[in-house]
Design a protein around this motif. Sequence first.
Motif, PDB file in Angstrom:
ATOM      1  N   SER A   1      11.300  84.820  48.269  1.00 31.72           N
ATOM      2  CA  SER A   1      11.055  84.564  49.691  1.00 31.72           C
ATOM      3  C   SER A   1      12.293  84.000  50.369  1.00 31.72           C
ATOM      4  O   SER A   1      12.233  83.667  51.556  1.00 31.72           O
ATOM      5  CB  SER A   1       9.917  83.541  49.875  1.00 31.72           C
ATOM      6  N   GLY A   2      13.392  83.824  49.630  1.00 28.92           N
ATOM      7  CA  GLY A   2      14.506  83.110  50.256  1.00 28.92           C
ATOM      8  C   GLY A   2      15.838  83.312  49.593  1.00 28.92           C
ATOM      9  O   GLY A   2      16.268  84.441  49.334  1.00 28.92           O
ATOM     10  N   ARG A   3      16.449  82.184  49.255  1.00 24.65           N
ATOM     11  CA  ARG A   3      17.837  82.116  48.786  1.00 24.65           C
ATOM     12  C   ARG A   3      18.123  83.017  47.575  1.00 24.65           C
ATOM     13  O   ARG A   3      19.175  83.634  47.463  1.00 24.65           O
ATOM     14  CB  ARG A   3      18.091  80.641  48.444  1.00 24.65           C
ATOM     15  N   GLY A   4      17.194  83.033  46.627  1.00 26.15           N
ATOM     16  CA  GLY A   4      17.351  83.959  45.499  1.00 26.15           C
ATOM     17  C   GLY A   4      18.382  83.556  44.463  1.00 26.15           C
ATOM     18  O   GLY A   4      18.947  84.415  43.780  1.00 26.15           O
ATOM     19  N   SER A   5      18.591  82.252  44.276  1.00 27.03           N
ATOM     20  CA  SER A   5      19.567  81.873  43.243  1.00 27.03           C
ATOM     21  C   SER A   5      19.014  82.151  41.838  1.00 27.03           C
ATOM     22  O   SER A   5      19.766  82.502  40.924  1.00 27.03           O
ATOM     23  CB  SER A   5      20.003  80.408  43.386  1.00 27.03           C
ATOM     24  N   ASN A   6      17.701  82.039  41.664  1.00 27.12           N
ATOM     25  CA  ASN A   6      17.123  82.411  40.357  1.00 27.12           C
ATOM     26  C   ASN A   6      17.179  83.923  40.153  1.00 27.12           C
ATOM     27  O   ASN A   6      17.434  84.392  39.042  1.00 27.12           O
ATOM     28  CB  ASN A   6      15.688  81.901  40.233  1.00 27.12           C
ATOM     29  N   LEU A   7      16.942  84.676  41.229  1.00 25.41           N
ATOM     30  CA  LEU A   7      17.140  86.127  41.149  1.00 25.41           C
ATOM     31  C   LEU A   7      18.566  86.407  40.681  1.00 25.41           C
ATOM     32  O   LEU A   7      18.790  87.245  39.805  1.00 25.41           O
ATOM     33  CB  LEU A   7      16.887  86.760  42.525  1.00 25.41           C
ATOM     34  N   GLN A   8      19.531  85.690  41.265  1.00 29.11           N
ATOM     35  CA  GLN A   8      20.933  85.921  40.893  1.00 29.11           C
ATOM     36  C   GLN A   8      21.162  85.649  39.406  1.00 29.11           C
ATOM     37  O   GLN A   8      21.911  86.379  38.750  1.00 29.11           O
ATOM     38  CB  GLN A   8      21.856  85.017  41.741  1.00 29.11           C
TER      39      GLN A   8
ATOM     40  N   LEU B   1       8.170  85.703  39.457  1.00 35.21           N
ATOM     41  CA  LEU B   1       8.184  84.994  40.734  1.00 35.21           C
ATOM     42  C   LEU B   1       9.396  84.069  40.727  1.00 35.21           C
ATOM     43  O   LEU B   1       9.583  83.284  39.792  1.00 35.21           O
ATOM     44  CB  LEU B   1       6.905  84.160  40.915  1.00 35.21           C
ATOM     45  N   ALA B   2      10.212  84.186  41.771  1.00 32.15           N
ATOM     46  CA  ALA B   2      11.434  83.378  41.832  1.00 32.15           C
ATOM     47  C   ALA B   2      11.567  82.825  43.249  1.00 32.15           C
ATOM     48  O   ALA B   2      12.223  83.417  44.102  1.00 32.15           O
ATOM     49  CB  ALA B   2      12.644  84.229  41.452  1.00 32.15           C
ATOM     50  N   GLY B   3      10.849  81.722  43.487  1.00 30.44           N
ATOM     51  CA  GLY B   3      10.848  81.157  44.830  1.00 30.44           C
ATOM     52  C   GLY B   3      10.010  81.990  45.782  1.00 30.44           C
ATOM     53  O   GLY B   3      10.296  82.060  46.978  1.00 30.44           O
ATOM     54  N   PHE B   4       8.967  82.625  45.269  1.00 29.43           N
ATOM     55  CA  PHE B   4       8.059  83.437  46.093  1.00 29.43           C
ATOM     56  C   PHE B   4       7.004  82.499  46.669  1.00 29.43           C
ATOM     57  O   PHE B   4       6.227  81.906  45.911  1.00 29.43           O
ATOM     58  CB  PHE B   4       7.423  84.530  45.231  1.00 29.43           C
TER      59      PHE B   4
ATOM     60  N   ASN C   1       6.485  82.623  36.324  1.00 27.19           N
ATOM     61  CA  ASN C   1       6.968  81.847  37.474  1.00 27.19           C
ATOM     62  C   ASN C   1       7.920  80.769  36.972  1.00 27.19           C
ATOM     63  O   ASN C   1       7.825  80.344  35.813  1.00 27.19           O
ATOM     64  CB  ASN C   1       5.763  81.182  38.161  1.00 27.19           C
ATOM     65  N   ILE C   2       8.814  80.351  37.866  1.00 30.34           N
ATOM     66  CA  ILE C   2       9.638  79.177  37.564  1.00 30.34           C
ATOM     67  C   ILE C   2       9.323  78.086  38.573  1.00 30.34           C
ATOM     68  O   ILE C   2       9.187  78.352  39.769  1.00 30.34           O
ATOM     69  CB  ILE C   2      11.146  79.514  37.526  1.00 30.34           C
ATOM     70  N   HIS C   3       9.175  76.868  38.045  1.00 22.30           N
ATOM     71  CA  HIS C   3       8.733  75.746  38.878  1.00 22.30           C
ATOM     72  C   HIS C   3       9.626  74.537  38.579  1.00 22.30           C
ATOM     73  O   HIS C   3       9.892  74.235  37.407  1.00 22.30           O
ATOM     74  CB  HIS C   3       7.264  75.424  38.543  1.00 22.30           C
ATOM     75  N   PRO C   4      10.073  73.823  39.628  1.00 20.30           N
ATOM     76  CA  PRO C   4      11.044  72.748  39.415  1.00 20.30           C
ATOM     77  C   PRO C   4      10.439  71.396  39.030  1.00 20.30           C
ATOM     78  O   PRO C   4      10.749  70.366  39.646  1.00 20.30           O
ATOM     79  CB  PRO C   4      11.783  72.681  40.757  1.00 20.30           C
ATOM     80  N   SER C   5       9.585  71.391  38.032  1.00 16.39           N
ATOM     81  CA  SER C   5       9.127  70.123  37.444  1.00 16.39           C
ATOM     82  C   SER C   5       8.750  70.401  35.996  1.00 16.39           C
ATOM     83  O   SER C   5       8.679  71.563  35.581  1.00 16.39           O
ATOM     84  CB  SER C   5       7.902  69.554  38.191  1.00 16.39           C
TER      85      SER C   5
ATOM     86  N   ILE D   1      18.306  70.037  38.716  1.00 21.09           N
ATOM     87  CA  ILE D   1      17.273  70.888  38.100  1.00 21.09           C
ATOM     88  C   ILE D   1      17.658  72.366  38.228  1.00 21.09           C
ATOM     89  O   ILE D   1      17.486  73.150  37.286  1.00 21.09           O
ATOM     90  CB  ILE D   1      15.897  70.620  38.750  1.00 21.09           C
ATOM     91  N   LEU D   2      18.213  72.734  39.391  1.00 20.16           N
ATOM     92  CA  LEU D   2      18.512  74.154  39.648  1.00 20.16           C
ATOM     93  C   LEU D   2      19.490  74.720  38.619  1.00 20.16           C
ATOM     94  O   LEU D   2      19.349  75.874  38.182  1.00 20.16           O
ATOM     95  CB  LEU D   2      19.063  74.319  41.070  1.00 20.16           C
ATOM     96  N   VAL D   3      20.453  73.914  38.217  1.00 18.19           N
ATOM     97  CA  VAL D   3      21.412  74.362  37.195  1.00 18.19           C
ATOM     98  C   VAL D   3      20.647  74.792  35.939  1.00 18.19           C
ATOM     99  O   VAL D   3      20.958  75.824  35.322  1.00 18.19           O
ATOM    100  CB  VAL D   3      22.408  73.223  36.858  1.00 18.19           C
ATOM    101  N   LYS D   4      19.632  74.034  35.594  1.00 20.91           N
ATOM    102  CA  LYS D   4      18.836  74.339  34.387  1.00 20.91           C
ATOM    103  C   LYS D   4      17.900  75.527  34.618  1.00 20.91           C
ATOM    104  O   LYS D   4      17.618  76.296  33.699  1.00 20.91           O
ATOM    105  CB  LYS D   4      18.010  73.124  33.965  1.00 20.91           C
ATOM    106  N   GLU D   5      17.404  75.654  35.865  1.00 21.88           N
ATOM    107  CA  GLU D   5      16.541  76.808  36.159  1.00 21.88           C
ATOM    108  C   GLU D   5      17.280  78.100  35.835  1.00 21.88           C
ATOM    109  O   GLU D   5      16.716  79.047  35.272  1.00 21.88           O
ATOM    110  CB  GLU D   5      16.134  76.821  37.634  1.00 21.88           C
ATOM    111  N   HIS D   6      18.566  78.092  36.196  1.00 19.28           N
ATOM    112  CA  HIS D   6      19.352  79.321  36.024  1.00 19.28           C
ATOM    113  C   HIS D   6      19.628  79.616  34.547  1.00 19.28           C
ATOM    114  O   HIS D   6      20.035  80.722  34.210  1.00 19.28           O
ATOM    115  CB  HIS D   6      20.663  79.206  36.821  1.00 19.28           C
TER     116      HIS D   6
HETATM  117  C1  GRF Z   1      13.417  77.129  42.837  1.00 22.39           C
HETATM  118  O1  GRF Z   1      13.585  75.742  42.793  1.00 22.39           O
HETATM  119  C2  GRF Z   1      12.180  77.530  42.060  1.00 22.39           C
HETATM  120  O2  GRF Z   1      11.940  76.728  40.946  1.00 22.39           O
HETATM  121  C3  GRF Z   1      11.090  77.328  43.080  1.00 22.39           C
HETATM  122  O3  GRF Z   1      11.657  77.765  44.293  1.00 22.39           O
HETATM  123  C4  GRF Z   1      13.069  77.607  44.236  1.00 22.39           C
HETATM  124  C5  GRF Z   1      13.653  78.945  44.553  1.00 22.39           C
HETATM  125  O4  GRF Z   1      15.058  78.906  44.648  1.00 22.39           O
HETATM  126  N1  GRF Z   1       9.899  78.029  42.689  1.00 22.39           N
HETATM  127  P1  GRF Z   1      15.883  80.249  44.687  1.00 22.39           P
HETATM  128  O5  GRF Z   1      15.347  81.071  45.855  1.00 22.39           O
HETATM  129  O6  GRF Z   1      15.699  80.950  43.383  1.00 22.39           O
HETATM  130  O7  GRF Z   1      17.311  79.835  44.931  1.00 22.39           O
END
Ligand code: GRF
Length: 217
Positions: free
Chosen positions: A11-18, A88-91, A109-113, A172-177
Amino acid sequence: MAKLKLCVLISGRGSNLQSLIDACADDAYPAEISLVVSNIDGVQGLARAKTAGIPTTVISHMDFKSRDSFDASLREAIERFDVDLLCLAGFMRILSDGFVEYWKDRLINIHPSLLPEFRGLDVQQRAIDAGVDKSGCTVHFVRPEMDTGPIIVQAQVPVLRGDTAADLTARILVKEHVIYPMAVKLIAEDRVDIKNEQVLIDGNGAPEGGFSPLTIY
Ligand code: GRF
């Protein structure tokens, strides 16, 4: 072996997509992205997909009267492509129970907790307010109840004194990636099973008292 085919929903920035695009750029990585779907036009994640030459579709929830009709259109769009796993990546839409059931065990899905702690929104600020000394992120299979479902991988980070929500979010985002491509790889390599709603990786579940079979620090 054939690569696992992904559809990434954003739905947005897409850094996890990247992070998934970058992982898939390696010939040895066992997955590839067939399609990126966004419910919002013009977002950065769509530009990232286009740069990588990945087909994109925008399905705006505003064009639909009900969640079910939005989800039906989503399903139709996805089924035009060859897709094994939805990521799902920020959907930022809640999916209907029917949609989640249809894609059961093929939807992550990825969730930041560190689930099951801090489900829902604004979780970094809530973690700080709660005074916890560690937080992190979770990749999990999706179930109808939001931010529940068998956990595949978690990563932990410290919550430091004086952290703002932005500080913790960035840590957290560094680890999400790291963990999103890792979880997809485990699934693609067929190393992930679900037994009694718990994930087993190579036959091993979470250590006693834990929730995640694999935790990164
Ligand atoms: C991430 O923090 C993810 O965990 C959450 O939404 C955010 C999406 O960021 N579900 P991005 O669009 O992937 O940059």
